[in-house]
Motif scaffolding. Sequence first.
Motif, short mmCIF file in Angstrom:
data_model
loop_
_atom_site.label_atom_id
_atom_site.label_comp_id
_atom_site.label_asym_id
_atom_site.label_seq_id
_atom_site.Cartn_x
_atom_site.Cartn_y
_atom_site.Cartn_z
N PRO B 78 0.89 -1.24 0.02
CA PRO B 78 0.24 -0.16 0.03
C PRO B 78 0.84 1.33 -0.27
N TRP B 79 1.93 1.21 0.71
CA TRP B 79 2.79 2.40 0.58
C TRP B 79 3.68 2.55 -0.82
N ALA B 80 3.58 1.66 -1.85
CA ALA B 80 4.25 1.96 -3.14
C ALA B 80 3.38 2.37 -4.34
N SER B 81 3.64 3.04 -5.31
CA SER B 81 2.89 3.36 -6.44
C SER B 81 2.67 1.90 -7.09
N ILE B 82 1.66 1.84 -8.12
CA ILE B 82 1.59 0.77 -8.96
C ILE B 82 2.77 0.38 -9.46
N GLU B 83 3.46 1.55 -10.29
CA GLU B 83 4.63 1.15 -10.81
C GLU B 83 5.62 0.47 -9.92
N GLN B 84 5.82 1.01 -8.77
CA GLN B 84 6.76 0.56 -8.03
C GLN B 84 6.50 -1.05 -7.68
N ASN B 85 5.10 -1.26 -7.52
CA ASN B 85 4.63 -2.66 -7.10
C ASN B 85 4.71 -3.60 -8.13
N VAL B 86 4.84 -3.16 -9.39
CA VAL B 86 4.97 -4.07 -10.50
C VAL B 86 6.48 -4.23 -10.78
N ALA B 87 7.13 -3.24 -10.46
CA ALA B 87 8.67 -3.55 -10.56
C ALA B 87 8.89 -4.32 -9.51
N LEU B 88 8.33 -4.89 -8.50
CA LEU B 88 8.87 -5.74 -7.32
C LEU B 88 9.89 -6.84 -7.67
N PRO B 89 9.37 -7.81 -8.50
CA PRO B 89 10.03 -8.81 -8.95
C PRO B 89 11.60 -8.39 -9.51
N PHE B 117 -1.37 5.13 -5.93
CA PHE B 117 -1.12 4.21 -4.86
C PHE B 117 -2.36 3.17 -4.94
N PRO B 118 -2.14 2.16 -4.48
CA PRO B 118 -3.36 0.93 -4.55
C PRO B 118 -4.66 1.35 -4.10
N ALA B 119 -4.60 2.25 -2.99
CA ALA B 119 -5.81 2.82 -2.32
C ALA B 119 -6.57 3.42 -3.17
#
Lengths: 254, 238
Positions: B78-89, B117-119
């Motif tokens: 929840p604390w990361a933007s969608i882009e950062q979330n997708v870049a996680l792997p 952000f996800p929210a």
Amino acid sequence: MKRFLLPIAAFTALLLFWQYYVTTNDVPKFVLPSPSLIWLAIIDNMPLWLDASLSTLSVTIKALSAAIISGVLLALAFSLSRTFEATIYPFAIILQVTPVVAIAPLVIIWVGIDNVERAQVIIAWIVAFFPILANMSAGLKSVDANLSDLFTLYGATRLQRFRLLLWPTALPYLLASLKVSGGLALIGGVVAEFVAGSGTATGLAWRIIEAGNRLQIEKMFAGLFMLAIIGMLVFYSFALLEYYVLKRFGQENT
Amino acid sequence: MLTAKNLAFSYDNAKPVLDGFSLSLKAGEVVSLLGPSGCGKSTVLRIVSGLLDAEQGRVEWHSDPDVAFVFQDPALMPWASIEQNVALPSRLSGKVDDSRVAEALAAVNLTSLEKRFPAMLSGGQRMRASVARALSANPSTLLMDEPFAALDEILRFQMNDLLLDLVAERGFGVLFVTHSLFEAAYLSDRVLVMQEGKVAGEVIPSLDRSLTPNAQRGSSAFVSAVDAMTTLLKVIEQ
């Protein structure tokens, strides 16, 4: 707007009633001084109050910093080893449930005879540290199980897991605990000074005792007023910090 | 490219969750695991992904064993933007590849929301972000644990078609756990109906993919696949 106006209006009404009651009933000022008298006591001794406030605030901030560092590190150690947590946590609870007033004289005797501030910081640290430890521990345990699996699956290192998953998960918990611990640190500092009595104490609590001994009740109220201001300052600083940090991380709703 | 043979597993020495379970999965193939709650569907995914070790049997890979996981819960940070979330792997593997992240976001049509952000996203958008995160890992096998079960039906249909398009385009294999007979019949090349930790029967829907989605769902192949699954599940209940 309502959130500010209503309490201010209520406070003003209380002061007016107080002033009216004390004046019309000729209440002696050594029982209950009027608000105007208290105000004069604040204004006339401003340098004294500022000095004392600074001393109290400095104790609070030092104790709180120590509490944050020790609470966060201990919570991290707990999260790394359940055995360590099971061994140490009961001691933290004992320290928390024993009334600080009862511990304070010991601390004063051990480290405070020649330097009251040192004892004040230690006593304030004792009371401020537990909410940080408890909340940080809870925060580290509340990590999303699915996310944790993904971190394993995609080969996260321990450091990556901490920096990218554990820390951001625990941060809101830590920030919430700071509001509580800030107030507790202030209380701990004041308690220490009350127990220490005279000596080298220079904070607000000592000014209050001093005024009480001289039956200057309006100065006691003035000291209380300054304490309340500091307490609110500490609370709202952390509330503001919490608001902005969580907003920056896009999770003010969680 | 993936074979699992005679897997056995039990949690805390209780009744075995898996007992002699086998499956195979080829590139570009969608295989669904269907069955009542507690039949071991999710455990299969956890063993195939390596999150759990089987007590018996083994998982063999005939290609790179790079898997990506999609859960029922989008499980976004929840604390990361969608882009950062997708870049996680890619971030975790130390090989940040912006173009692959951008491509994954484009594949699920989320490019315009990458800074959010996800929210701030709807449930369907969050699930698409979760799929994009899996895509950005560039997996040879996608493991999906009831990924669309929490979505409403219209969104679920859209996500099903998106998934089929992505499989056709990229050729990864999908192991798909679901409770829904209709979803299994629509998505799958093969449906494995599970009972007490092993495969009780296999159904091959063989829909005509040249038809429209609704025509496929109304086709006799679809109906008889659902029938076959229902029959297998009824046998299990008795």
